[in-house]
Design a protein around this motif. Sequence first.
Motif, PDB file in Angstrom:
ATOM      1  N   MET A 168      11.524  27.901  58.957  1.00  0.00           N
ATOM      2  CA  MET A 168      13.562  27.788  58.838  1.00  0.00           C
ATOM      3  C   MET A 168      14.237  28.748  59.223  1.00  0.00           C
ATOM      4  SD  MET A 168      12.879  24.236  59.268  1.00  0.00           S
ATOM      5  CE  MET A 168      14.308  24.317  58.679  1.00  0.00           C
ATOM      6  N   SER A 643      14.899  19.798  56.066  1.00  0.00           N
ATOM      7  CA  SER A 643      13.876  21.329  56.024  1.00  0.00           C
ATOM      8  C   SER A 643      13.193  19.811  54.515  1.00  0.00           C
ATOM      9  CB  SER A 643      14.605  21.875  55.059  1.00  0.00           C
ATOM     10  OG  SER A 643      15.143  22.731  55.949  1.00  0.00           O
ATOM     11  N   TYR A 648       8.814  20.359  54.932  1.00  0.00           N
ATOM     12  CA  TYR A 648       8.171  22.072  55.651  1.00  0.00           C
ATOM     13  C   TYR A 648       7.835  22.611  54.595  1.00  0.00           C
ATOM     14  CZ  TYR A 648       8.617  26.343  57.702  1.00  0.00           C
ATOM     15  OH  TYR A 648       7.775  27.679  58.364  1.00  0.00           O
ATOM     16  N   TYR A 652      11.457  30.427  54.909  1.00  0.00           N
ATOM     17  CA  TYR A 652      13.008  30.177  54.966  1.00  0.00           C
ATOM     18  C   TYR A 652      13.428  31.528  54.990  1.00  0.00           C
ATOM     19  CZ  TYR A 652      12.159  25.456  54.399  1.00  0.00           C
ATOM     20  OH  TYR A 652      12.179  23.742  53.586  1.00  0.00           O
ATOM     21  N   ASN A 681       7.848  27.920  48.681  1.00  0.00           N
ATOM     22  CA  ASN A 681       7.720  28.333  49.762  1.00  0.00           C
ATOM     23  C   ASN A 681       8.533  30.170  49.670  1.00  0.00           C
ATOM     24  OD1 ASN A 681       8.043  26.771  51.614  1.00  0.00           O
ATOM     25  ND2 ASN A 681       9.264  25.443  50.033  1.00  0.00           N
TER      26      ASN A 681
END
Length: 847
Positions: A168, A643, A648, A652, A681
């Motif tokens: 992303m 997102s 996800y 990022y 993440n």
Amino acid sequence: MNAIEFLKSSTLYRSSSWLKPVISGVLDDSFTSQIIDELLIKLFNLEISSTIEKAEVDPADHDPVQNPKRHIHRIATIEKIENVGLLNLSEKMTLNPGLNVFYGKNGAGKSTIYTGLCKVLGKDSKQVIPSIYGSNNNSVVEITCICNGSEQNIIWTSKESNPDTGIMLFDNQISNVIVEQDQINEFDLAHLKSEYFVYIREVLETLEEKMLFLLGRRKEDAQQIKEFLSEKVPFILTGNFTKEKVHQHVFNDGQSKELEHLQRSLDLLNREELTESIRNIDNAVIETGKILGTFGSFHDEEYTLSYTVESLTRVNKLISDYNLAKLALDGQTAHSGIVPESWISNTTWSNFISTSIEFVNSLEANEQRKFNEETCVYCHQPLESDLSKKLISLYRELQVEHSSKLRGLEDKIKAAISRLNNVLVLLDSLISTEPRIEAEFDKINKIGQKCIDSNDVKKSFEEIHEVLVSKGTLNVESIYETIKQFCEFYLELHIQLKTKSVELKSSLDQKKQKILELQKQIEPLVIGRDLMLYKHKVIEFFELNEIISVIDKRKSELSRFKRSLAQQKTKFMNEEIMKQFENLLKKEYENLEFSPPDVWRLKTSTRGDVNKRVYSLNDKKLSQIFSEGERKIHSLADFFAQSELNNYQGVYIFDDPVNSLDEDKMQYVSKRIMKLVDQGNQVFVFTHNLVFLNMLVSDPGKDKINKVTRLSSQVHIEANKAIDNIGAMKERHREINKRIQSFKQRSILDITEYELRNVYDLMSGYLEDYVEQKLLSGIISRYRPNIRMNSVDSLKGIESELIDELCELYEQTSRKGSRHSQPIGAPKPLYEELLSHFELLDLKFKY
């Protein structure tokens, strides 16, 4: 309702019939490539080729369930970055599994690191430019990442492109695209299983590829057999045959024997050369007709001889009339007593005088008078005597009285002689014509006979020719009998040959009719025999065409099914996913304290197989109405909403995400980013904004950042540095000392100006840290705009003299470095000065 339930309840699924095994296999996660092979064998009756060609088309290559897209969970290390802008990172850089912040001023080189990461992660739209200070055009980025549960090494070079890893990414370029263009709805919701639309489509495309492959192969096979059949049994391609009729066809022994008998009869007829015989006889007919035509003529099949007793008698009369006319002319001339009698009887004399008179008559009137009365036409001497004048006058009178009659008779005699010459030419040519005529005698029962001797008739015509020339008398009866006998022979021969020609032509017509009848009887037997002989090939050809027709039909049905599937996907996305996305987007709007105009609308649009979401304000696009700040808010809201909807998990990357935002909205963006970190993440943030940096770093004493600095011809990264830690000063001091010591080991001439300026840059930065940490005791810093009021007391011990020395040293290090612009130009740094400045720094401003 998830996608699987949605599809199974749809009319599309219930009506899929022959496709149901494939669709059910995908929806029930039981699909294997073998299902396609079994379906094709069942559908297209592939006994001709019982195996599906797997070498050319392997369904496993198109199996989305068995081949998931590579997913990067996090980046463990940056192994190296070479020749990316001014950055050359040769030492491994370990990355935080959570938040990784890269801070630096504008122009410091953050974008260099950012674009290098983008390239190695497959974001090919980003541009990497090699260092302008070197000749090497090849750039390299290498990272180690955790991918699909294992550690993997990924390398990018400027000579190639890496596949998109699907991380992303948010930057100013993407922000503009989100506002200015309709976005493709690439939602991947595990709980709604929307990916099954993609799985089904890819499996159908695999099926379609195999069908196209089979269609191509079957058409090739059919074409080869067609070419073979067009040579061996062409009637199959044009006749009214079916596979069933060919299956039932038999050709027994009786039919085979009948065909052999008829074929022998036909061969016998074909061996008879009637055509050549007719041609030779017709040539003989033409030759005899030419001979007869020379001596007479045909009228209504009746022949009339031209040389009869009457016609020969007329020749004698013609000669007699001529002689009488000549005698009359000569007699009157002789009586005149002017010319000797012996001359008058001489033809040459007569011609001489006649020609003279004709010549004079051709002259003009005055010339005629001259040669008639005054001058001799022969010698051009004067006519002196009356006798000479009388001779000319006499001949002119005789010419007027007798010459026209005599000339007419002479013309007739000449014409008769010309005709006789043609006859004599024909008689001479009989020497070559007679053998061709005699060659056909055996066909008219004249075997061994010869043509009539032509010498007798030739002598007769020579006699006629002599009489006409000498003006004698013909023996009419004798000559007539000879000519008559000759013509009667050829007339009889002509009739016999012509009759035989008619008989042979009639036989030929009968032969042709018989041949046609035999061929008509033979044709169905030959077709039956050949059909039996190539029966297996003919059936194979019909079966191939049936398969081709079925594949074409199924292919059309498959295309319609794919279109319906796209419509079902659009419906599902609109009804299920877009509702959730719009709710999430509005929630992001609220958190960003943004209220779009009432006319704001979100709708979907499908173009081809692509489903997009379209934002509008009445008939205007967002980019036409929204301010720069509103555009940024919308793009961030869209990014965060997608997102969250996709849930996800992975990497990022944000590059300056808060441009054009006020501090309140920056605060939310920082919290939103930290929420991503809290959800497991790995997040990368590139920024030059100190306020935003301070919001991201909650504990300046513990949280680390990666500081990016531009040092003349290179980008320098201070990795994993605390913002307000005295350790940063110590590290910078050690780096300065390390470089000074390296200079001392080298010749002064080898030390470049750039190297000296780089050290001055480090010193000026160190002094800035000294002011923040030591002089101001950390009550305020470049990274935290708020003042720590409980630390103000520590400022009481500041010495003014120390401040003066610090300012002077900072001015020197700044002017001779390259970190700051110089209004009057930076003076050239000197090695000795650098040593003295470092001694002062080490003495007065040690950490």
